[in-house]
Enzyme design. Structure first.
Site, PDB file in Angstrom:
ATOM      1  N   ALA A  46     -25.306  -7.407 -46.308  1.00  0.00           N
ATOM      2  CA  ALA A  46     -24.172  -6.509 -46.527  1.00  0.00           C
ATOM      3  C   ALA A  46     -23.110  -6.759 -45.472  1.00  0.00           C
ATOM      4  CB  ALA A  46     -24.643  -5.056 -46.469  1.00  0.00           C
ATOM      5  N   GLU A 130     -37.397  -3.393 -31.233  1.00  0.00           N
ATOM      6  CA  GLU A 130     -37.673  -4.211 -30.037  1.00  0.00           C
ATOM      7  C   GLU A 130     -36.406  -4.853 -29.482  1.00  0.00           C
ATOM      8  OE1 GLU A 130     -39.373  -5.161 -27.084  1.00  0.00           O
ATOM      9  OE2 GLU A 130     -41.110  -4.915 -28.401  1.00  0.00           O
ATOM     10  N   VAL A 133     -33.409  -3.037 -26.736  1.00  0.00           N
ATOM     11  CA  VAL A 133     -33.363  -2.967 -25.269  1.00  0.00           C
ATOM     12  C   VAL A 133     -33.709  -4.332 -24.682  1.00  0.00           C
ATOM     13  CG1 VAL A 133     -34.294  -1.853 -23.197  1.00  0.00           C
ATOM     14  CG2 VAL A 133     -34.088  -0.546 -25.326  1.00  0.00           C
ATOM     15  N   GLY A 135     -32.382  -7.371 -24.952  1.00  0.00           N
ATOM     16  CA  GLY A 135     -32.208  -8.599 -25.733  1.00  0.00           C
ATOM     17  C   GLY A 135     -33.501  -9.254 -26.168  1.00  0.00           C
ATOM     18  N   ILE A 137     -36.149  -9.932 -24.474  1.00  0.00           N
ATOM     19  CA  ILE A 137     -37.364  -9.589 -23.714  1.00  0.00           C
ATOM     20  C   ILE A 137     -38.216  -8.593 -24.495  1.00  0.00           C
ATOM     21  CG2 ILE A 137     -38.254  -8.648 -21.543  1.00  0.00           C
ATOM     22  CD1 ILE A 137     -35.484  -9.203 -20.322  1.00  0.00           C
ATOM     23  N   GLU A 191     -20.379  -5.653 -26.452  1.00  0.00           N
ATOM     24  CA  GLU A 191     -20.371  -4.822 -27.659  1.00  0.00           C
ATOM     25  C   GLU A 191     -19.019  -4.953 -28.347  1.00  0.00           C
ATOM     26  OE1 GLU A 191     -23.131  -2.891 -28.753  1.00  0.00           O
ATOM     27  OE2 GLU A 191     -23.959  -4.242 -27.285  1.00  0.00           O
ATOM     28  N   ASP A 202     -23.786   1.536 -22.688  1.00  0.00           N
ATOM     29  CA  ASP A 202     -24.827   0.739 -23.344  1.00  0.00           C
ATOM     30  C   ASP A 202     -26.117   0.777 -22.512  1.00  0.00           C
ATOM     31  OD1 ASP A 202     -25.583  -1.557 -25.314  1.00  0.00           O
ATOM     32  OD2 ASP A 202     -26.007  -2.400 -23.344  1.00  0.00           O
ATOM     33  N   LYS A 206     -29.924   2.463 -23.333  1.00  0.00           N
ATOM     34  CA  LYS A 206     -31.184   1.738 -23.141  1.00  0.00           C
ATOM     35  C   LYS A 206     -32.084   2.481 -22.149  1.00  0.00           C
ATOM     36  CE  LYS A 206     -29.006  -2.694 -24.199  1.00  0.00           C
ATOM     37  NZ  LYS A 206     -28.177  -3.777 -23.644  1.00  0.00           N
TER      38      LYS A 206
END
Ligand SMILES: NC(=O)C1=CN([C@@H]2O[C@H](COP(=O)(O)OP(=O)(O)OC[C@H]3O[C@@H](n4cnc5c(N)ncnc54)[C@H](O)[C@@H]3O)[C@@H](O)[C@H]2O)C=CC1
Ligand SMILES: N[C@@H](CC=O)C(=O)O
Length: 390
Positions: A46, A130, A133, A135, A137, A191, A202, A206
């Protein structure tokens, strides 16, 4: 030849991360099928604009401007649009059909997590996050599952790649904040509205997610003290360097006697600390737990090619139905795939300075009053942020 039943995956959003996820889902379909024990078919993507330029070459026939129709015909919905309201509505819509959802949208989870998880619970669907937070990791699962039997005492995280990149460029190359931010944006770290990065919002989202997982509670975003890097100056960075410190934007989550504290602010990290060696857009989450001791999770924190791995890893583990039509009636389906200082250089500008014991402290810069910090409570427990003890 093994024949797998097929899970239809809907992708919402084809920006920096979404286009890479789509490309990987297409390129690695067979590999994913053998790992997931189910075929993975990208059912559609989309988008807002069918003709917009994209970072990856995506089959035109997969693009649609109708997310609702796409959701209805999918088993797994991967939301990578960002933002709050459309994402929230579409995720609720997807969960309502019984589809599992994967999202990297930390802002949404921090603001509406309880509502979304309740909606998932109600239909027995899964909501994976997952990639929301740090990236690439894997940190959500370790906190939620691997450390479930331990007692986490504190988390110190570099969880925003953009600001770490900027501070690192300022520290190592003497670049200005604006110039470094322009490069971070170009590289796909920032972002859509980079204010969320540089003002610390951001990282605060997190921090709320990490603190909630680590301390088995819900941490409202409003209770996270938040101060970004906009007031950090080249002089402060240079002075910190001379004194043997590196300025990092840290997310600090602690279990204090007074309650759970979560806060985000620039801090002086001693040059010898592992967090000081986190360069570029990398992230690191330093976890201190009662039994496990000190753990550090390190890796790429931002950038279009990194989070996709976390997205498709969770997609492939996510449950899927044999047919979308069968989903709504399932309440608890069998899920074979489910696992389920400011670094003020001049003492006069410091609100808290380095203590006589040599501890690095939280330093607040006088120029940061425009951030959300000034409007929010300092932490969940309402206690003032404590100085860091390294
Ligand atoms: N860029 C990164 O390194 C990371 C990003 N994330 C998160 O992943 C998500 C996506 O991030 P990016 O790809 O960087 O953002 P982006 O801004 O590059 O892409 C978002 C895309 O979604 C599209 N979109 C927005 N609303 C839409 C709608 N209603 N219908 C269809 N398409 C819509 C936009 O047009 C844009 O193409 C965000 O939640 C972000 O916070 C998470 C980890 C790392
Ligand atoms: N803008 C974010 C992207 C990943 O979450 C960051 O810089 O860390």
């Amino acid at each position: 030849m093994i024949e797998y039943r097929t899970l239809r995956v809907a992708l919402l959003g084809a920006g920096s991360v979404g286009s890479q996820v789509a490309a990987q889902l297409i390129a690695r379909a067979d590999e994913l099928a053998s790992r997931a024990g189910a075929g993975i078919e990208l059912a559609g993507i989309a988008v807002r604009d069918l003709d917009a330029p994209r970072d990856a070459d995506l089959p035109r026939e997969l693009l649609t401007t109708d997310p609702h129709e796409l959701i209805l015909s999918s088993d797994i919905v991967v939301e990578l649009m960002g933002g709050i309201e459309s994402a929230r509505t579409l995720i609720l819509e997807a969960l309502g059909t019984g589809a599992d959802v994967v999202t990297a949208n930390k802002a949404l989870l921090a603001a509406h997590g309880p509502e979304l998880f309740a909606a998932a619970e109600q239909v027995g669907a899964q909501l994976h996050y997952e990639a929301a937070v740090a990236g690439a990791i894997p940190i959500i699962r370790p906190l939620r599952d691997s450390l479930a039997g331990d007692r986490v005492q504190r988390i110190l995280g570099i969880v925003n790649g953009t600001t770490n990149y900027i501070l690192d460029e300022m520290h190592t190359k003497g670049l200005g904040l604006e110039d470094a931010l322009a490069v971070a944006t170009e590289l796909g770290y920032a972002e859509a509205d980079p204010t969320a990065d540089i003002e610390g919002h951001d990282a605060a989202a997190k921090a709320a997610i990490l603190a909630g997982l680590a301390f088995h509670t819900t941490v409202p975003l409003e209770s996270v003290h938040c101060e970004g890097i906009t007031a950090v100056t080249a002089e402060q960075i240079e002075s910190a360097k001379q004194a043997g410190y590196v300025v990092k934007l840290l997310a600090i989550c602690e279990q204090l006697d007074s309650g759970v504290s979560a806060r985000v602010h620039p801090a002086l990290v001693p040059a010898a600390h592992p967090l000081a060696s986190v360069h570029g857009a990398n992230n690191a989450v330093f976890v201190q737990a009662e039994a496990a001791g000190d753990l550090m999770f390190y890796g790429a924190g931002a950038g279009a090619s990194r989070p996709p791995a976390r997205c498709w890893a969770t997609s492939s583990r996510s449950r899927g139905g044999t047919s979308p039509a069968g989903r709504a009636s399932r309440s608890r389906p069998a899920r074979p795939w489910a696992s389920r200082p400011s670094a003020a250089s001049r003492p006069a500008t410091r609100s808290r300075s380095r203590s006589r014991t040599g501890r690095a402290c939280w330093l607040r810069s006088p120029g940061s009053s425009t951030s959300r910090a000034s409007r929010s409570r300092p932490c969940c427990s309402r206690a003032p942020p404590a100085p860091l003890r390294w």
